[in-house]
Design a protein around this motif. Structure first.
Motif, PDB file in Angstrom:
ATOM      1  N   TRP A  63       1.105  -1.451   0.152  1.00  0.00           N
ATOM      2  CA  TRP A  63      -0.274   0.241   0.329  1.00  0.00           C
ATOM      3  C   TRP A  63       0.642   1.496   0.029  1.00  0.00           C
ATOM      4  CZ3 TRP A  63       0.820  -3.472   4.117  1.00  0.00           C
ATOM      5  CH2 TRP A  63       0.850  -3.283   5.081  1.00  0.00           C
ATOM      6  N   ASP A  64       1.980   1.242  -0.140  1.00  0.00           N
ATOM      7  CA  ASP A  64       3.130   2.407   0.207  1.00  0.00           C
ATOM      8  C   ASP A  64       3.277   2.567  -0.756  1.00  0.00           C
ATOM      9  OD1 ASP A  64       4.678   4.379   1.279  1.00  0.00           O
ATOM     10  OD2 ASP A  64       5.951   3.180   2.874  1.00  0.00           O
ATOM     11  N   GLU A  65       2.747   4.120  -1.193  1.00  0.00           N
ATOM     12  CA  GLU A  65       3.614   4.284  -3.029  1.00  0.00           C
ATOM     13  C   GLU A  65       5.122   4.363  -2.775  1.00  0.00           C
ATOM     14  OE1 GLU A  65       1.622   4.124  -5.292  1.00  0.00           O
ATOM     15  OE2 GLU A  65      -0.561   3.686  -4.186  1.00  0.00           O
ATOM     16  N   THR A  66       4.857   5.191  -1.771  1.00  0.00           N
ATOM     17  CA  THR A  66       7.331   5.599  -1.900  1.00  0.00           C
ATOM     18  C   THR A  66       7.938   4.384  -1.707  1.00  0.00           C
ATOM     19  OG1 THR A  66       7.476   5.416   0.973  1.00  0.00           O
ATOM     20  CG2 THR A  66       6.420   7.248  -0.391  1.00  0.00           C
ATOM     21  N   THR A  67       7.467   3.581  -1.965  1.00  0.00           N
ATOM     22  CA  THR A  67       7.759   2.167  -2.114  1.00  0.00           C
ATOM     23  C   THR A  67       8.203   0.932  -2.999  1.00  0.00           C
ATOM     24  OG1 THR A  67       7.211   0.379  -1.077  1.00  0.00           O
ATOM     25  CG2 THR A  67       8.337   1.607   0.653  1.00  0.00           C
ATOM     26  N   ASP A  68       8.636   0.717  -4.097  1.00  0.00           N
ATOM     27  CA  ASP A  68       8.233  -0.399  -5.397  1.00  0.00           C
ATOM     28  C   ASP A  68       7.960  -1.318  -4.545  1.00  0.00           C
ATOM     29  OD1 ASP A  68      10.465  -1.598  -3.795  1.00  0.00           O
ATOM     30  OD2 ASP A  68      11.465  -2.280  -5.804  1.00  0.00           O
ATOM     31  N   ALA A  69       6.888  -1.630  -3.757  1.00  0.00           N
ATOM     32  CA  ALA A  69       6.579  -2.590  -3.050  1.00  0.00           C
ATOM     33  C   ALA A  69       5.021  -2.636  -3.619  1.00  0.00           C
ATOM     34  CB  ALA A  69       6.203  -3.283  -1.521  1.00  0.00           C
ATOM     35  N   SER A  70       4.554  -1.373  -3.655  1.00  0.00           N
ATOM     36  CA  SER A  70       3.567  -0.898  -4.390  1.00  0.00           C
ATOM     37  C   SER A  70       2.968  -0.408  -6.259  1.00  0.00           C
ATOM     38  CB  SER A  70       3.020   0.615  -3.694  1.00  0.00           C
ATOM     39  OG  SER A  70       3.640   1.826  -4.108  1.00  0.00           O
ATOM     40  N   ASN A  71       3.201  -0.860  -7.038  1.00  0.00           N
ATOM     41  CA  ASN A  71       4.485  -1.091  -8.380  1.00  0.00           C
ATOM     42  C   ASN A  71       3.780  -2.571  -8.421  1.00  0.00           C
ATOM     43  OD1 ASN A  71       5.172  -1.160 -10.738  1.00  0.00           O
ATOM     44  ND2 ASN A  71       6.465  -0.134 -10.625  1.00  0.00           N
ATOM     45  N   PRO A  72       2.761  -2.531  -9.452  1.00  0.00           N
ATOM     46  CA  PRO A  72       1.829  -3.207  -9.637  1.00  0.00           C
ATOM     47  C   PRO A  72       2.838  -4.768 -10.569  1.00  0.00           C
ATOM     48  CG  PRO A  72       0.428  -1.940  -9.923  1.00  0.00           C
ATOM     49  CD  PRO A  72       1.485  -1.316 -10.136  1.00  0.00           C
ATOM     50  N   GLU A  73       3.614  -4.339 -11.084  1.00  0.00           N
ATOM     51  CA  GLU A  73       4.715  -4.724 -11.745  1.00  0.00           C
ATOM     52  C   GLU A  73       5.377  -5.299 -11.286  1.00  0.00           C
ATOM     53  OE1 GLU A  73       8.984  -3.435 -14.725  1.00  0.00           O
ATOM     54  OE2 GLU A  73       7.375  -1.941 -14.477  1.00  0.00           O
ATOM     55  N   PHE A  74       5.529  -5.633  -9.486  1.00  0.00           N
ATOM     56  CA  PHE A  74       6.364  -6.533  -9.420  1.00  0.00           C
ATOM     57  C   PHE A  74       5.806  -7.435  -8.408  1.00  0.00           C
ATOM     58  CE2 PHE A  74       9.189  -2.184  -9.275  1.00  0.00           C
ATOM     59  CZ  PHE A  74       9.622  -2.915 -10.444  1.00  0.00           C
ATOM     60  N   GLU A  75       3.899  -7.424  -8.622  1.00  0.00           N
ATOM     61  CA  GLU A  75       3.103  -8.177  -7.910  1.00  0.00           C
ATOM     62  C   GLU A  75       3.873  -9.861  -7.844  1.00  0.00           C
ATOM     63  OE1 GLU A  75      -0.638 -10.629  -8.295  1.00  0.00           O
ATOM     64  OE2 GLU A  75      -1.366  -8.322  -8.483  1.00  0.00           O
ATOM     65  N   GLY A  76       4.650 -10.373  -8.542  1.00  0.00           N
ATOM     66  CA  GLY A  76       5.124 -11.151  -8.526  1.00  0.00           C
ATOM     67  C   GLY A  76       6.583 -11.380  -7.371  1.00  0.00           C
ATOM     68  N   LEU A  77       6.997 -10.439  -6.844  1.00  0.00           N
ATOM     69  CA  LEU A  77       7.267 -10.797  -6.261  1.00  0.00           C
ATOM     70  C   LEU A  77       7.462  -9.930  -4.825  1.00  0.00           C
ATOM     71  CD1 LEU A  77      11.002 -10.349  -5.128  1.00  0.00           C
ATOM     72  CD2 LEU A  77      11.169  -7.810  -5.640  1.00  0.00           C
ATOM     73  N   TYR A  78       6.442  -9.383  -4.558  1.00  0.00           N
ATOM     74  CA  TYR A  78       5.821  -9.066  -3.533  1.00  0.00           C
ATOM     75  C   TYR A  78       4.417  -9.090  -3.080  1.00  0.00           C
ATOM     76  CZ  TYR A  78      10.075  -5.228  -3.752  1.00  0.00           C
ATOM     77  OH  TYR A  78      10.867  -4.791  -3.894  1.00  0.00           O
TER      78      TYR A  78
END
Length: 192
Positions: free
Chosen positions: A51-66
């Motif tokens: 949920w944190d827009e300041t991190t790449d964890a919120s980027n849907p492109e990285f859903e497979g990672l996070y």
């Protein structure tokens, strides 16, 4: 840590460009030892701050990672087992169908590719739908029977039905002798 056909976020494609699990399983078995596959945090449902827009964890492109994006506060890990015994409601949502299917597919891939003698699960597996957990056990045990392999799966708390797998007590113990198999594990670092 394996060469997965289900995601690009694996050691073979993104990491050291090696099938770590495959290499370990071969070397361990060469030494006539049992091979264990471990699974932690059940592929990250709610583990990273998606949920944190300041991190790449919120980027849907990285859903497979996070893991899938969730709203802040959507996922709070469960209460302790005593509170669950007392009937207090759990505070987190179950995984959706897409997540459950990915979870089961990855486990089947591990079983098919590496034939682990033991599949060890960290806790919090109860976010996975009950039918998917049962499907995994049936698949794993039937695969082992077909290959004449003795296998074990573990669980914590109430993640599997008693008797369907081996209860794992991490950094814990039972105060009295029990009439069922169980496993105790501990950390090698007091500060971890």
């Amino acid at each position: 840590m394996w060469d997965s056909n289900l995601t690009t976020w694996d050691a073979k494609e993104m990491g050291p460009k090696r099938d770590i699990m495959g290499e370990l399983s071969k070397e361990i078995r060469k030494r006539d030892m049992k091979f264990i596959a471990t699974f932690h945090r059940h592929w990250l449902l709610g583990w990273f701050p998606t949920w944190d827009e300041t991190t790449d964890a919120s980027n849907p492109e990285f859903e497979g990672l996070y893991g899938p994006k969730m709203k802040k506060g959507d996922f709070q890990y469960p209460l302790n087992p005593h509170q669950i015994d007392a009937g207090i409601q759990k505070h987190y949502p179950l995984a959706d169908e897409k997540f459950n299917k990915k979870w089961l597919a990855r486990l089947k891939e591990i079983v098919d590719k590496y034939n682990p003698d033991l599949v060890w699960f960290d806790n919090k597996m109860d976010v996975i739908g009950d039918s998917y957990r049962k499907d995994f056990l049936g698949y794993y045990y039937n695969h082992a029977a077909k290959n004449k392999q003795e296998v074990v799966s573990t669980y914590k708390f109430y993640d599997f039905a008693k008797g369907s797998a081996v209860l794992d007590l991490e950094r814990s113990r039972m105060s009295e002798k029990q009439d069922f198999p169980w496993l105790k594990d501990d950390s090698i670092d007091w500060k971890s």
